[in-house]
Design an enzyme around this catalytic site. Structure first.
Site, PDB file in Angstrom:
ATOM      1  N   HIS A 167     168.124  55.520  82.666  1.00 38.76           N
ATOM      2  CA  HIS A 167     167.651  56.449  83.695  1.00 38.76           C
ATOM      3  C   HIS A 167     168.008  55.967  85.106  1.00 38.76           C
ATOM      4  CE1 HIS A 167     165.088  59.381  85.695  1.00 38.76           C
ATOM      5  NE2 HIS A 167     164.504  58.399  86.365  1.00 38.76           N
TER       6      HIS A 167
ATOM      7  N   ARG B  70     155.732  66.422  97.278  1.00 42.42           N
ATOM      8  CA  ARG B  70     156.037  65.613  96.094  1.00 42.42           C
ATOM      9  C   ARG B  70     157.510  65.683  95.705  1.00 42.42           C
ATOM     10  NH1 ARG B  70     152.633  64.842  90.471  1.00 42.42           N
ATOM     11  NH2 ARG B  70     154.216  63.568  89.451  1.00 42.42           N
TER      12      ARG B  70
ATOM     13  N   ARG C 128     142.978  70.553  72.992  1.00 44.19           N
ATOM     14  CA  ARG C 128     143.033  70.953  74.406  1.00 44.19           C
ATOM     15  C   ARG C 128     142.780  69.801  75.380  1.00 44.19           C
ATOM     16  NH1 ARG C 128     139.631  75.073  72.739  1.00 44.19           N
ATOM     17  NH2 ARG C 128     140.745  76.836  71.856  1.00 44.19           N
TER      18      ARG C 128
ATOM     19  N   GLU D 155     153.377  69.371  92.948  1.00 44.87           N
ATOM     20  CA  GLU D 155     154.757  69.494  93.419  1.00 44.87           C
ATOM     21  C   GLU D 155     155.048  70.849  94.054  1.00 44.87           C
ATOM     22  OE1 GLU D 155     157.488  67.449  90.822  1.00 44.87           O
ATOM     23  OE2 GLU D 155     159.194  68.492  91.669  1.00 44.87           O
TER      24      GLU D 155
END
Lengths: 341, 341
Positions: A243, A218, A103, A214
């Site tokens: 990219h 953002r 986690r 976001e």
């Protein structure tokens, strides 16, 4: 979020000595194992080296399982550290693996490409590709710190450097007209890289800190990415498009759409286009493939329902988000890019 | 964190009408598809049913990939909802899948077992098992809400109910001596379930809200789990031991260790033991297997380096955490449990 720019030989030992980790792993790929790992190996206490296959095609759940397995075998506990040494693939995937292992354990990013230094390493977006969709599975988790040393860029091929530069350009276009006017008159080879890296990190950090998850602002960082990502995905199993090369196409297409919506002037579109074509040239996209690319924009994470949303420039140095695009907008933009409109 | 207890026929439509989701998926297993899904199907607008294999052995990355695939095929976007209808496996895994899909979409938990109603659904721990280790891969993410309806328990086998009850007992032992004194004098069949569910949720919520990321206090919820988890893992591919059955063993063993450390009295140990043996009976653990079980405690997520830490009672209704255990402590406790000390 802490981002430190300087010499890795100073930054890394300082970070290690200021923390106390029970175990340390360094995640690399074939390239960074050869070119970058030797520069940090001697700076670290005993650690585990985890080498994954190189390239975007291995940014998947299998590689992630490999990292989890190595950490498990090494009996890494919650007080361990993962150091991601590489480009965006290593940072995104190693960060995702670390933030889901037990986690979530600590990780730091040492980005070694221009693209990851000015983009991926800042902002806490982590993840892997899934069934052909980029970063489809992931989380938002901030690294403990990002250590940026521009000397890593010396081993980078020209195309990789140019690819990363697309994000530098993007940061200027969405937030800083003055810096845009400075860079658009220069050749790539003569750019003041250290200054531009610091500038890009500042722009991105400021935006991300205002809107980490976001929800709004953002989204401007996605300028060029709605169409750019679709183009990149489309070419994934064809000719390899980096990219930034795809994002450059996306920025031209989305600037054209902004122009058709009256958000930027013809001369602004002109200067964006001129600079981007001069740096990246033109990629030949078949008209027959436009429909496939448009279909791919429908899977964009920023969409809501069946509607397509993008971030579009409103003048140079400013950017709007949540602007709705139609498939016709995108079709026209791809035609414009390809010189058939 | 919102937890609502009541009738699902009221709670679910209210939640849906107060939000606006582009798409909805319901994650179930074979059992909840048959027994529980019919109770909510008619309460929902158009939705996608995702049925995964039933049981802890399928709480793994393959099942997770299945869920991600179904969401992708269904073109689920960031404004979608995942409803996890089932026990801890469905809640943990469906929650993990949702909170990593497109870097996290909304999900709600509708726990249908006592164990998941009083434990798993509260607190945001999500994840899957990995290479034999329970919940080894996961994240902390809170569901939008948890809807608890105790009528789901009617279809639950007795052993499952009894298993869940171990967490109810644990919540009394670590935080509420008065409630402990009430339940320890009753038969399982006559327990006031609705009251006990609300009590358990309250105890867990209060602890988790004070320490969401388990930096301190939250560790008390691990009482019984350091040894209990190891026992559960040990029996995973042998006879099937339910979670609560293993935790009951863990609570006896760890209470014995607390007693040897002077943290609880002999009579307190006696009443804990008496009640737990009366509800759960004794599981036969071979002395030859003690070493394997002890070795498994070394992989506990709460450990630091090679040291083993546990939460131990200090009197009834109070609990200490970060108490270091030795392998000898655990060996003695397993012997004590097995009546050979």
């Amino acid at each position: 979020m802490s981002v430190q720019i300087g010499s890795i030989a100073q930054l890394l030992p300082t970070f290690i000595s200021e923390n106390s980790y029970s175990r340390i792993a360094v995640v690399v790929d074939k390239n960074t194992k050869r070119h970058c790992y030797p520069k940090i190996k001697y700076l670290l206490p005993k650690h585990l080296l985890i080498a994954v296959n190189e390239g975007e095609e291995f940014k998947n759940i299998s590689s992630c399982v490999e990292i989890w397995s190595k950490l498990t075998e090494g009996e890494f506990d919650r007080h361990s550290l993962v150091i991601n040494l590489g480009g965006g693939v290593i940072g995104d995937m190693g960060g995702f693996a670390a933030s889901t292992y037990k986690r979530g354990i600590d990780f730091i990013q040492i980005p070694t490409t221009l693209l990851s230094q000015v983009d991926a390493s800042v902002g806490g977006k982590l993840g892997i590709d899934f069934e052909g969709f980029k970063n489809h599975i992931g989380v938002f988790t901030l690294p403990k710190t990002v250590l940026i040393d521009s000397t890593f860029l010396k081993s980078l091929p020209f195309r990789e450097l140019r690819s990363g530069f697309a994000e530098v350009i993007k940061h200027c276009l969405i937030r800083d007209a003055a810096m845009w006017n400075k860079i658009r008159k220069m050749e790539l080879a003569e750019m003041p890289m250290d200054e531009l890296i610091a500038h890009s990190v500042e722009v991105k950090k400021a935006v991300v800190e205002e809107d980490p998850k976001e929800k709004g602002l953002r989204k401007i960082l996605n300028f060029g990415h709605t169409i750019g990502h679709a183009v990149e995905t489309f070419f994934l199993d064809k000719k390899r498009l980096l990219h930034g090369e795809a994002i450059a196409i996306g920025m031209i297409c989305e600037s054209y759409i902004a122009y058709t919506k009256g958000m930027i002037s013809e001369s602004e579109l002109g200067e964006i286009e001129e600079f981007l074509y001069s740096v990246y040239g033109t990629v030949n996209i078949q008209e027959a493939d436009f429909a496939s690319i448009i279909a791919l924009t429908a899977q964009d994470k920023k969409n809501k329902g069946s509607k397509i949303y993008a971030a579009l420039l409103k003048g140079i140095g400013d950017c709007a988000y949540d602007v709705q695009l139609t498939k016709v907008d995108i079709m026209k933009a791809l035609k414009y890019y390809s010189g058939i409109l």
